[in-house]
Scaffold this motif. Structure first.
Motif, PDB file in Angstrom:
ATOM      1  N   PRO A 130       5.598-139.102  -1.117  1.00  0.00           N
ATOM      2  CA  PRO A 130       6.493-140.254  -0.970  1.00  0.00           C
ATOM      3  C   PRO A 130       6.767-140.583   0.490  1.00  0.00           C
ATOM      4  O   PRO A 130       6.949-139.692   1.320  1.00  0.00           O
ATOM      5  CB  PRO A 130       7.768-139.786  -1.680  1.00  0.00           C
ATOM      6  CG  PRO A 130       7.730-138.290  -1.585  1.00  0.00           C
ATOM      7  CD  PRO A 130       6.281-137.905  -1.649  1.00  0.00           C
ATOM      8  N   LEU A 131       6.786-141.856   0.796  1.00  0.00           N
ATOM      9  CA  LEU A 131       7.114-142.334   2.144  1.00  0.00           C
ATOM     10  C   LEU A 131       8.600-142.643   2.297  1.00  0.00           C
ATOM     11  O   LEU A 131       9.091-142.771   3.414  1.00  0.00           O
ATOM     12  CB  LEU A 131       6.304-143.588   2.465  1.00  0.00           C
ATOM     13  CG  LEU A 131       4.790-143.400   2.594  1.00  0.00           C
ATOM     14  CD1 LEU A 131       4.093-144.744   2.686  1.00  0.00           C
ATOM     15  CD2 LEU A 131       4.454-142.535   3.796  1.00  0.00           C
ATOM     16  N   GLU A 132       9.305-142.782   1.169  1.00  0.00           N
ATOM     17  CA  GLU A 132      10.736-143.078   1.174  1.00  0.00           C
ATOM     18  C   GLU A 132      11.497-141.870   0.663  1.00  0.00           C
ATOM     19  O   GLU A 132      11.106-141.247  -0.334  1.00  0.00           O
ATOM     20  CB  GLU A 132      11.054-144.285   0.290  1.00  0.00           C
ATOM     21  CG  GLU A 132      10.230-145.530   0.589  1.00  0.00           C
ATOM     22  CD  GLU A 132      10.679-146.223   1.855  1.00  0.00           C
ATOM     23  OE1 GLU A 132      11.820-145.976   2.294  1.00  0.00           O
ATOM     24  OE2 GLU A 132       9.888-147.023   2.399  1.00  0.00           O
ATOM     25  N   GLY A 133      12.595-141.529   1.334  1.00  0.00           N
ATOM     26  CA  GLY A 133      13.393-140.384   0.931  1.00  0.00           C
ATOM     27  C   GLY A 133      14.862-140.724   0.820  1.00  0.00           C
ATOM     28  O   GLY A 133      15.264-141.881   1.021  1.00  0.00           O
ATOM     29  N   LEU A 183       6.432-136.933   2.825  1.00  0.00           N
ATOM     30  CA  LEU A 183       5.995-137.579   4.056  1.00  0.00           C
ATOM     31  C   LEU A 183       7.158-138.172   4.840  1.00  0.00           C
ATOM     32  O   LEU A 183       7.080-138.339   6.066  1.00  0.00           O
ATOM     33  CB  LEU A 183       4.958-138.662   3.736  1.00  0.00           C
ATOM     34  CG  LEU A 183       3.717-138.188   2.951  1.00  0.00           C
ATOM     35  CD1 LEU A 183       2.751-139.348   2.745  1.00  0.00           C
ATOM     36  CD2 LEU A 183       3.024-137.013   3.625  1.00  0.00           C
ATOM     37  N   TRP A 184       8.243-138.496   4.167  1.00  0.00           N
ATOM     38  CA  TRP A 184       9.411-139.080   4.830  1.00  0.00           C
ATOM     39  C   TRP A 184      10.200-138.057   5.646  1.00  0.00           C
ATOM     40  O   TRP A 184      11.006-138.427   6.514  1.00  0.00           O
ATOM     41  CB  TRP A 184      10.349-139.699   3.798  1.00  0.00           C
ATOM     42  CG  TRP A 184      10.721-138.768   2.676  1.00  0.00           C
ATOM     43  CD1 TRP A 184      10.101-138.672   1.460  1.00  0.00           C
ATOM     44  CD2 TRP A 184      11.776-137.790   2.663  1.00  0.00           C
ATOM     45  NE1 TRP A 184      10.702-137.699   0.693  1.00  0.00           N
ATOM     46  CE2 TRP A 184      11.736-137.141   1.406  1.00  0.00           C
ATOM     47  CE3 TRP A 184      12.737-137.407   3.578  1.00  0.00           C
ATOM     48  CZ2 TRP A 184      12.630-136.125   1.059  1.00  0.00           C
ATOM     49  CZ3 TRP A 184      13.632-136.391   3.240  1.00  0.00           C
ATOM     50  CH2 TRP A 184      13.562-135.771   1.982  1.00  0.00           C
ATOM     51  N   ASP A 185       9.986-136.787   5.402  1.00  0.00           N
ATOM     52  CA  ASP A 185      10.768-135.716   6.027  1.00  0.00           C
ATOM     53  C   ASP A 185      10.307-135.528   7.475  1.00  0.00           C
ATOM     54  O   ASP A 185       9.151-135.197   7.730  1.00  0.00           O
ATOM     55  CB  ASP A 185      10.567-134.433   5.222  1.00  0.00           C
ATOM     56  CG  ASP A 185      11.389-133.264   5.735  1.00  0.00           C
ATOM     57  OD1 ASP A 185      11.960-133.348   6.834  1.00  0.00           O
ATOM     58  OD2 ASP A 185      11.435-132.243   5.019  1.00  0.00           O
ATOM     59  N   GLU A 186      11.227-135.729   8.421  1.00  0.00           N
ATOM     60  CA  GLU A 186      10.878-135.541   9.831  1.00  0.00           C
ATOM     61  C   GLU A 186      10.332-134.149  10.109  1.00  0.00           C
ATOM     62  O   GLU A 186       9.538-133.964  11.039  1.00  0.00           O
ATOM     63  CB  GLU A 186      12.108-135.786  10.715  1.00  0.00           C
ATOM     64  CG  GLU A 186      12.498-137.222  10.911  1.00  0.00           C
ATOM     65  CD  GLU A 186      13.660-137.337  11.881  1.00  0.00           C
ATOM     66  OE1 GLU A 186      13.436-137.162  13.099  1.00  0.00           O
ATOM     67  OE2 GLU A 186      14.791-137.584  11.418  1.00  0.00           O
ATOM     68  N   GLY A 187      10.758-133.164   9.324  1.00  0.00           N
ATOM     69  CA  GLY A 187      10.271-131.808   9.524  1.00  0.00           C
ATOM     70  C   GLY A 187       8.783-131.674   9.282  1.00  0.00           C
ATOM     71  O   GLY A 187       8.130-130.767   9.816  1.00  0.00           O
ATOM     72  N   LYS A 188       8.211-132.588   8.480  1.00  0.00           N
ATOM     73  CA  LYS A 188       6.766-132.569   8.220  1.00  0.00           C
ATOM     74  C   LYS A 188       5.969-133.160   9.384  1.00  0.00           C
ATOM     75  O   LYS A 188       4.749-132.993   9.443  1.00  0.00           O
ATOM     76  CB  LYS A 188       6.439-133.338   6.940  1.00  0.00           C
ATOM     77  CG  LYS A 188       7.165-132.839   5.695  1.00  0.00           C
ATOM     78  CD  LYS A 188       6.867-131.386   5.398  1.00  0.00           C
ATOM     79  CE  LYS A 188       7.569-130.937   4.109  1.00  0.00           C
ATOM     80  NZ  LYS A 188       7.443-129.489   3.879  1.00  0.00           N
ATOM     81  N   ASN A 189       6.669-133.890  10.268  1.00  0.00           N
ATOM     82  CA  ASN A 189       6.065-134.372  11.512  1.00  0.00           C
ATOM     83  C   ASN A 189       4.819-135.220  11.247  1.00  0.00           C
ATOM     84  O   ASN A 189       3.763-135.025  11.870  1.00  0.00           O
ATOM     85  CB  ASN A 189       5.719-133.174  12.410  1.00  0.00           C
ATOM     86  CG  ASN A 189       5.343-133.587  13.822  1.00  0.00           C
ATOM     87  OD1 ASN A 189       5.695-134.672  14.273  1.00  0.00           O
ATOM     88  ND2 ASN A 189       4.607-132.722  14.506  1.00  0.00           N
ATOM     89  N   LEU A 190       4.949-136.166  10.344  1.00  0.00           N
ATOM     90  CA  LEU A 190       3.808-137.003   9.989  1.00  0.00           C
ATOM     91  C   LEU A 190       3.336-137.859  11.160  1.00  0.00           C
ATOM     92  O   LEU A 190       2.150-138.214  11.249  1.00  0.00           O
ATOM     93  CB  LEU A 190       4.178-137.901   8.805  1.00  0.00           C
ATOM     94  CG  LEU A 190       3.003-138.539   8.070  1.00  0.00           C
ATOM     95  CD1 LEU A 190       2.193-137.475   7.341  1.00  0.00           C
ATOM     96  CD2 LEU A 190       3.490-139.591   7.095  1.00  0.00           C
ATOM     97  N   ALA A 191       4.237-138.171  12.087  1.00  0.00           N
ATOM     98  CA  ALA A 191       3.868-139.026  13.210  1.00  0.00           C
ATOM     99  C   ALA A 191       2.733-138.416  14.030  1.00  0.00           C
ATOM    100  O   ALA A 191       1.853-139.144  14.521  1.00  0.00           O
ATOM    101  CB  ALA A 191       5.084-139.266  14.104  1.00  0.00           C
ATOM    102  N   GLY A 250      17.803-143.335   3.043  1.00  0.00           N
ATOM    103  CA  GLY A 250      17.078-144.309   3.837  1.00  0.00           C
ATOM    104  C   GLY A 250      15.969-143.736   4.692  1.00  0.00           C
ATOM    105  O   GLY A 250      15.374-144.458   5.509  1.00  0.00           O
ATOM    106  N   ALA A 251      15.658-142.453   4.545  1.00  0.00           N
ATOM    107  CA  ALA A 251      14.561-141.858   5.311  1.00  0.00           C
ATOM    108  C   ALA A 251      13.250-142.562   4.966  1.00  0.00           C
ATOM    109  O   ALA A 251      12.995-142.891   3.809  1.00  0.00           O
ATOM    110  CB  ALA A 251      14.454-140.364   4.993  1.00  0.00           C
ATOM    111  N   HIS A 252      12.430-142.792   5.994  1.00  0.00           N
ATOM    112  CA  HIS A 252      11.191-143.552   5.784  1.00  0.00           C
ATOM    113  C   HIS A 252      10.145-143.103   6.785  1.00  0.00           C
ATOM    114  O   HIS A 252      10.454-142.812   7.941  1.00  0.00           O
ATOM    115  CB  HIS A 252      11.453-145.050   5.958  1.00  0.00           C
ATOM    116  CG  HIS A 252      10.202-145.884   5.961  1.00  0.00           C
ATOM    117  ND1 HIS A 252       9.517-146.186   4.800  1.00  0.00           N
ATOM    118  CD2 HIS A 252       9.510-146.462   6.984  1.00  0.00           C
ATOM    119  CE1 HIS A 252       8.458-146.920   5.110  1.00  0.00           C
ATOM    120  NE2 HIS A 252       8.427-147.100   6.419  1.00  0.00           N
ATOM    121  N   ALA A 253       8.907-143.032   6.321  1.00  0.00           N
ATOM    122  CA  ALA A 253       7.774-142.750   7.206  1.00  0.00           C
ATOM    123  C   ALA A 253       6.854-143.955   7.220  1.00  0.00           C
ATOM    124  O   ALA A 253       6.421-144.426   6.163  1.00  0.00           O
ATOM    125  CB  ALA A 253       7.017-141.509   6.721  1.00  0.00           C
ATOM    126  N   GLY A 254       6.569-144.469   8.409  1.00  0.00           N
ATOM    127  CA  GLY A 254       5.649-145.589   8.546  1.00  0.00           C
ATOM    128  C   GLY A 254       4.282-145.086   8.994  1.00  0.00           C
ATOM    129  O   GLY A 254       4.186-144.241   9.882  1.00  0.00           O
TER     130      GLY A 254
END
Length: 361
Positions: free
Chosen positions: A221-224, A195-203, A227-231
Motif C-alpha cells: 500500500p502507498l497510503e497509510g 510502502l507508505w512507512d518512512e521506516g521502509k525508506n522507499l525514497a 495521511g501517510a503517503h509514498a509517491g
C-alpha cells in the motif's frame, strides 16, 4: 493471543497459530483494530481449532490517548476471563499497562513508536507522542516475560526502555512457500511491504530505480494511517498483492531489495529469501544478524550504492543464482515450526504444567 489485521503481525500470528494448534495448544486469536478482511478470515478459518475473535478494540498505536488503551486493556482482561485461557500472548504490549489480567502475560515486542522514531527521524520523540512511550514502558513492566523477533531489536528495546534484562529472542518463521513453476525471463528487482512507512525508506529505492537497466517493481500500500503517503517516480507500483500474486512474483526469482532504516525482523525479506531471491539490503543491525553473509549490504540512504548492487546482480545470471541459493539456505533457519517450538517453551516457563495449554488427547 492478540493480533491485528493491519500489518506483519497478522502473518506472524497465522504462522504461529498454525504451529501451536498442530502441537495441541488451544488458541483464541483476539483481533484489535480494523476487522480482518475476507481473505484473512478465510486464512484463519483454514486453521482447525482456531477461535477468531473480532474485538473491535482500538490498536494502541492508533488510539487517541493513553486512557483509550487502558480501557482496551480492561476489556481484553474480561475477554480473557470469559475464554478460560491459561496464558495471554500480547502482540500489543502497551495493553499490559496496569496489568489487570488474571493469567500470566507474555508480551512480544514487534515494534514501537519510540524505536521507530529513533531510527527514522532526527531528534527526540516529540512531546505529543511521549504518552505512547510511557504507556509502553508501563506495559513492558506489567508483563511477566518479554520477547522480540531479533537480538538487535531486543537490545534496542532494552536500551530505550531501561529494562533490567534483554527480552528473549524468538526469530520469526514462516511455512514453506507454495511457489508456482518459474518461467524463464530477464532479471528484475522487487521490493514489498508497507510502502507508505518512512521506516521502509522507499525514497532511496525509488531514486535507485531511476538509472537501472531493469524493471523495479514495488508491492504494497502507498497510503497509510494518518495521511501517510509514498509517491513513486521510478518504481513500478503493483498495489497490495494477495498471497498467490506475491508468490507468483517471487517464483520468478527477482532481486529483492530493502533500504529500510527500521526493521525489527523483516518477513518480506524472509519470504523472498525462501523463494531463492538474491538479497540487497540496508546495512542495519537486524539484517546483519538475520542474514549474515547471505545478503549484499548498502548504507540505507545510498541510492547510488543500491543501484550499483542491483546492476551487478542483474548483469550476471551465475551471480544471481549463487546469491539466491545463499539466501535460501540461510532462510531455512527461520521456520514456523522453530518459532512455534521456541514460543511454546516460553509459554511453559510461565505455565509450568503443559496440560494447561494443550487440548486433551
Amino acid at each position: 493471543m492478540t493480533a491485528d489485521a493491519v500489518g506483519g503481525v497478522w502473518s506472524y500470528a497465522m504462522a504461529l497459530c498454525r504451529g501451536l494448534l498442530a502441537g495441541g495448544t488451544r488458541v483464541t486469536l483476539a483481533v484489535l483494530g480494523p476487522s480482518p478482511g475476507a481473505a484473512q478470515r478465510l486464512e484463519a478459518a483454514a486453521l482447525p481449532g482456531l477461535r477468531l475473535l473480532d474485538t473491535r478494540l482500538p490498536l494502541d498505536w492508533m488510539s487517541p490517548s493513553a486512557a483509550a488503551v487502558r480501557d482496551s486493556g480492561r476489556q481484553l482482561a474480561a475477554l480473557v476471563r470469559e475464554s478460560g485461557a491459561e496464558l495471554l500472548h500480547l502482540n500489543s504490549p502497551a495493553l499490559a499497562a496496569g496489568n489487570r489480567f488474571p493469567v500470566p502475560v507474555l508480551a512480544f515486542c514487534h515494534s514501537c513508536l519510540a524505536s521507530w522514531w529513533d531510527a527514522v527521524k532526527a531528534g527526540p520523540l516529540p512531546p505529543e507522542f511521549a504518552w505512547h512511550r510511557e504507556l509502553l514502558a508501563e506495559g513492558y513492566g506489567g508483563a511477566d516475560l518479554l520477547a522480540a523477533p531479533s537480538r538487535a531489536f531486543a537490545d534496542a528495546t532494552r536500551t530505550l526502555y531501561a529494562l533490567p534484562e534483554r527480552p528473549r529472542t524468538v526469530h520469526n518463521g514462516i511455512p514453506p512457500l507454495a511457489l508456482p513453476p518459474a518461467r524463464a525471463e530477464g532479471p528484475f528487482a522487487f521490493t514489498a511491504g508497507r510502502l507508505w512507512d518512512e521506516g521502509k525508506n522507499l525514497a532511496t529505492l525509488d531514486a535507485a530505480a531511476a538509472g537501472l537497466p531493469i524493471p523495479f517493481l514495488a508491492a504494497g500500500p502507498l497510503e497509510g494511517p494518518g495521511g501517510a503517503h509514498a509517491g513513486l517516480r521510478h518504481l513500478l507500483a503493483q498495489g497490495s498483492l494477495d498471497r498467490p500474486a506475491m508468490q507468483a512474483i517471487l517464483a520468478r526469482r527477482p532481486i529483492f531489495a530493502s533500504a529500510a532504516r527500521y526493521e525489527p525482523f523483516g518477513l518480506a525479506v524472509l519470504e523472498a529469501a525462501q523463494a531463492g531471491c538474491p538479497l540487497v539490503l540496508s546495512d542495519i543491525p537486524t539484517f546483519r544478524e538475520i542474514w549474515g553473509g547471505a545478503a549484499d549490504y548498502v548504507p540505507s540512504g545510498d541510492a547510488a550504492g543500491f543501484a550499483e548492487a542491483l546492476r551487478r546482480l542483474a548483469a550476471s545470471p551465475r551471480l544471481r543464482a549463487a546469491r539466491g541459493q545463499a539466501a535460501r539456505l540461510r532462510a531455512a533457519r527461520y521456520t514456523a515450526e522453530a518459532m512455534a517450538a521456541e514460543t511454546l517453551g516460553l509459554y511453559r516457563a510461565l505455565v509450568p504444567a503443559p496440560h494447561a495449554l494443550e487440548a486433551p488427547a
